[in-house]
Structures are given as C-alpha cells and as structure tokens.
Design a protein around this motif. Structure first.
Motif, mmCIF file in Angstrom:
data_model
loop_
_atom_site.group_PDB
_atom_site.id
_atom_site.type_symbol
_atom_site.label_atom_id
_atom_site.label_comp_id
_atom_site.label_asym_id
_atom_site.label_seq_id
_atom_site.Cartn_x
_atom_site.Cartn_y
_atom_site.Cartn_z
ATOM 1 N N THR A 186 0.828 -1.206 0.000
ATOM 2 C CA THR A 186 0.000 0.000 0.000
ATOM 3 C C THR A 186 0.860 1.252 0.000
ATOM 4 O O THR A 186 0.592 2.208 -0.743
ATOM 5 N N ALA A 187 1.906 1.264 0.811
ATOM 6 C CA ALA A 187 2.793 2.430 0.867
ATOM 7 C C ALA A 187 3.459 2.682 -0.478
ATOM 8 O O ALA A 187 3.606 3.829 -0.902
ATOM 9 N N LEU A 188 3.855 1.616 -1.179
ATOM 10 C CA LEU A 188 4.481 1.767 -2.492
ATOM 11 C C LEU A 188 3.519 2.404 -3.488
ATOM 12 O O LEU A 188 3.908 3.272 -4.276
ATOM 13 N N ASN A 231 -2.358 -0.958 -11.478
ATOM 14 C CA ASN A 231 -2.978 -0.956 -10.155
ATOM 15 C C ASN A 231 -4.276 -0.153 -10.243
ATOM 16 O O ASN A 231 -4.448 0.675 -11.139
ATOM 17 N N ASN A 232 -5.156 -0.408 -9.307
ATOM 18 C CA ASN A 232 -6.491 0.193 -9.353
ATOM 19 C C ASN A 232 -6.661 1.352 -8.379
ATOM 20 O O ASN A 232 -7.781 1.707 -8.016
ATOM 21 N N ALA A 233 -5.534 1.960 -7.948
ATOM 22 C CA ALA A 233 -5.593 2.989 -6.918
ATOM 23 C C ALA A 233 -6.493 4.161 -7.293
ATOM 24 O O ALA A 233 -7.152 4.755 -6.439
ATOM 25 N N SER A 234 -6.538 4.507 -8.572
ATOM 26 C CA SER A 234 -7.333 5.661 -8.991
ATOM 27 C C SER A 234 -8.820 5.328 -9.131
ATOM 28 O O SER A 234 -9.643 6.219 -9.352
ATOM 29 N N GLU A 235 -9.165 4.043 -8.965
ATOM 30 C CA GLU A 235 -10.537 3.608 -9.214
ATOM 31 C C GLU A 235 -11.301 3.221 -7.953
ATOM 32 O O GLU A 235 -12.507 2.963 -8.007
ATOM 33 N N ILE A 236 -10.613 3.156 -6.816
ATOM 34 C CA ILE A 236 -11.242 2.606 -5.617
ATOM 35 C C ILE A 236 -11.377 3.653 -4.526
ATOM 36 O O ILE A 236 -10.720 4.704 -4.553
ATOM 37 N N PRO A 241 -10.143 -2.927 -1.441
ATOM 38 C CA PRO A 241 -8.858 -3.606 -1.660
ATOM 39 C C PRO A 241 -8.128 -3.110 -2.899
ATOM 40 O O PRO A 241 -8.731 -2.851 -3.937
ATOM 41 N N LEU A 242 -6.821 -3.013 -2.774
ATOM 42 C CA LEU A 242 -5.953 -2.666 -3.894
ATOM 43 C C LEU A 242 -5.709 -3.878 -4.781
ATOM 44 O O LEU A 242 -5.622 -5.010 -4.301
ATOM 45 N N ALA A 243 -5.563 -3.615 -6.059
ATOM 46 C CA ALA A 243 -5.055 -4.612 -7.000
ATOM 47 C C ALA A 243 -3.753 -4.070 -7.587
ATOM 48 O O ALA A 243 -3.635 -2.880 -7.867
ATOM 49 N N ILE A 244 -2.775 -4.944 -7.744
ATOM 50 C CA ILE A 244 -1.517 -4.552 -8.398
ATOM 51 C C ILE A 244 -1.028 -5.744 -9.211
ATOM 52 O O ILE A 244 -1.057 -6.888 -8.745
ATOM 53 N N CYS A 245 -0.626 -5.494 -10.438
ATOM 54 C CA CYS A 245 -0.202 -6.563 -11.349
ATOM 55 C C CYS A 245 1.212 -6.290 -11.865
ATOM 56 O O CYS A 245 1.572 -5.147 -12.137
ATOM 57 N N GLY A 246 1.998 -7.357 -11.990
ATOM 58 C CA GLY A 246 3.298 -7.258 -12.630
ATOM 59 C C GLY A 246 4.441 -6.818 -11.736
ATOM 60 O O GLY A 246 5.558 -6.622 -12.225
ATOM 61 N N ALA A 247 4.193 -6.661 -10.433
ATOM 62 C CA ALA A 247 5.291 -6.298 -9.524
ATOM 63 C C ALA A 247 6.186 -7.515 -9.295
ATOM 64 O O ALA A 247 5.744 -8.663 -9.382
ATOM 65 N N LYS A 248 7.455 -7.257 -8.984
ATOM 66 C CA LYS A 248 8.415 -8.330 -8.698
ATOM 67 C C LYS A 248 8.612 -8.455 -7.188
ATOM 68 O O LYS A 248 8.541 -7.461 -6.462
#
Length: 283
Positions: A186-188, A231-236, A241-248
């Motif tokens: 979340t902080a990232l 990520n869906n930060a601008s939509e929620i 809950p946050l969604a994030i895709c493709g992070a390592k």
C-alpha cells in the motif's frame, strides 16, 4: 579526498537486533564506523526512555571496542540546536538512531541544525544506522503508522516525510513478525516509490552507495514496482482492496545482495540472479 569519493553507508535494521550474543549486525555497524577507532553518537529522539535505551547501546558498542560512544538526547526542536550535540556529530564516524516512534524523530529533528549536520557527516563518510523507528526514517517518505496483517487498502497506511538518507524507496520493519506485506505494498502505491524493503527482526540491509547486503538471521522482502503493469488505486475508495499486477518480489537472506541501480538480486557467489537462471536453463 573529495566529497564525491566518499562511500555513503547505511545500516538499516528491522528491529530487535541481538545485543547480548554475537551482535552480528551491531558488530558490522561498529566495524564500518571505524572499529576500535569508531566515534559513535546515539540519537535517542525516537524513545521516551532516552537514558535507559542509550546506555544499553553504550554498553554494547563499548563491549565491541568502539573508542568513543555518547548519547545525544533531543526532547525538543530547541535541543536540536545544541552546540555540544553539533560538535559531537561533527566528529562522529557512526551515528545510530534508536527505536521508538519514528514521528518523534522527524518532528524533533527534521530541517534542524542537527539534521543538516548529520547529512553533512553522511556525505563525508560517516555511517548512519537506525533500528525499528530509526530504520523507518531513512527514506525521504516514510511509513508513519499503519495496520499490520491487513489486505492492501489505501486507508491502512499513513505516510509522512522521512530524513532522506535513502530516497525513492519505502522501508518497513518487524516485517515477517508483524505481517506487514499488505501495508508495504500500500505504501508503495500511495507514494509511489519504485522499491519497498520489508526487513525482518534481527536483520539489516547494509547499504554502500548503490549496493545492499543482507545481514542477520531473517530475510529482507523486496517489492519492485518498476515494471508493474496495473494498479487500481485511482478507481477505488480508501477502504476497498488494492489490485496490483506485474510487480516483482525478492526474498533475500544473509549474504545475498541487491543493486539499487539495476534492481537486480546478487547471489552469494556474486552471480546476478537473472544470469544464474539463464545458466541453469542452458544446462
């Protein structure tokens, strides 16, 4: 030696480091700060028990052989102008921030004469270290507080200004022990920063310029969002809950390294992790 040739070194500790046994992490800090010639100041701004906490670290650092160790206790911003404290910092080869409350550190020290003096010594080659709250303040933006063991949501983390020794990252401590992956992610997203470091207790990252080495009995979890695809930060809303895709994700124990510039893990044999995978595929 010019300022540009000085190594910039940090020892960032996830808290609860060993102070009674081999003291692997604190021993490394003393070694980097000059060994038996080390001149260490202990910054107790984070704690409400500065004398007790400070004297505990004095005993450890003196047992490990540091030549000079003293406490700098700053309870107010006025204390952060102390000429005695500024003189001690000007001679320090190692500066150590204790645990406690990271918001106390920044509210008392940030943008003061002591803050400027510590950054000057860092640029000149002094080693800066911090544990727990003292670790949290190392980036330019820090986690002030947040919920542990929680699904990533925008509401679970409060961010604030840090001291800026390691900009562009987020650091969380007591990581495995308090289940803080959700709040680090979340902080990232909130920052946004490229890299997040979750440091377990009795574990540290030793930073020399662009290279990090893992020290201690636990692991460091590194979240790399540089190549994330969504990520869906601008939509929620804040409580969704946050969604994030493709992070390592990298999980690195003692002896492994990580390059901040290339954002690649380095194995204990010195091979870059991606190259090691290619070698194993070729075989």
């Amino acid at each position: 030696m010019t300022e540009a040739t000085h190594k910039r070194q940090l020892v960032i500790i996830g808290g609860a480091e060993d102070k009674e046994g081999d003291c692997v992490i604190l021993r490394e800090f003393v070694r980097r700060a000059g060994g038996t010639k080390a001149n260490i100041v202990i910054m107790t701004a984070a704690t409400e028990l500065p004398r007790e906490v400070g004297e505990n670290y004095i005993r450890v650092f003196e047992r490990l052989g540091a030549e000079h160790v003293r406490i700098i206790d700053t309870e107010t911003r006025e204390d952060a102008r102390s000429s005695t404290a500024l003189e001690a910092i000007s001679k320090a080869t190692g500066i150590f921030f204790t645990g406690g409350d990271q918001a106390r550190i920044t509210s008392i020290l940030k943008d003061t004469e002591i803050d400027a003096a510590i950054h000057q010594r860092y640029a000149e080659g002094a080693v800066i270290a911090g544990t727990s709250a003292g670790a949290a303040v190392m980036p330019d933006k820090m986690i002030v507080e947040g919920d542990s063991q929680s699904t990533p949501k925008m509401e679970i983390v409060e961010m604030g200004p840090g001291l800026g020794f390691l900009p562009g990252v987020v650091i969380d401590q007591h990581f495995l022990q308090r289940g803080r992956l959700g709040r680090l992610i979340t902080a990232l997203v909130r920052e946004p920063a490229v890299l997040g470091f979750g440091i377990d207790e009795n574990t540290a990252i030793a930073v020399t310029d662009d290279q990090i080495e893992i020290i201690g009995e636990g692991s460091v979890t590194i979240v790399d969002e540089s190549d994330s695809t969504y990520n869906n930060a601008s939509e929620i809303l804040r409580d969704e809950p946050l969604a994030i895709c493709g992070a390592k994700l990298h999980i690195l124990p003692h002896g492994y390294k990580f390059n901040l510039k290339t954002r690649q893990a380095i194995l204990t044999n010195g091979v870059v992790a991606s190259e090691a995978m290619n070698q194993s595929v070729a075989v």
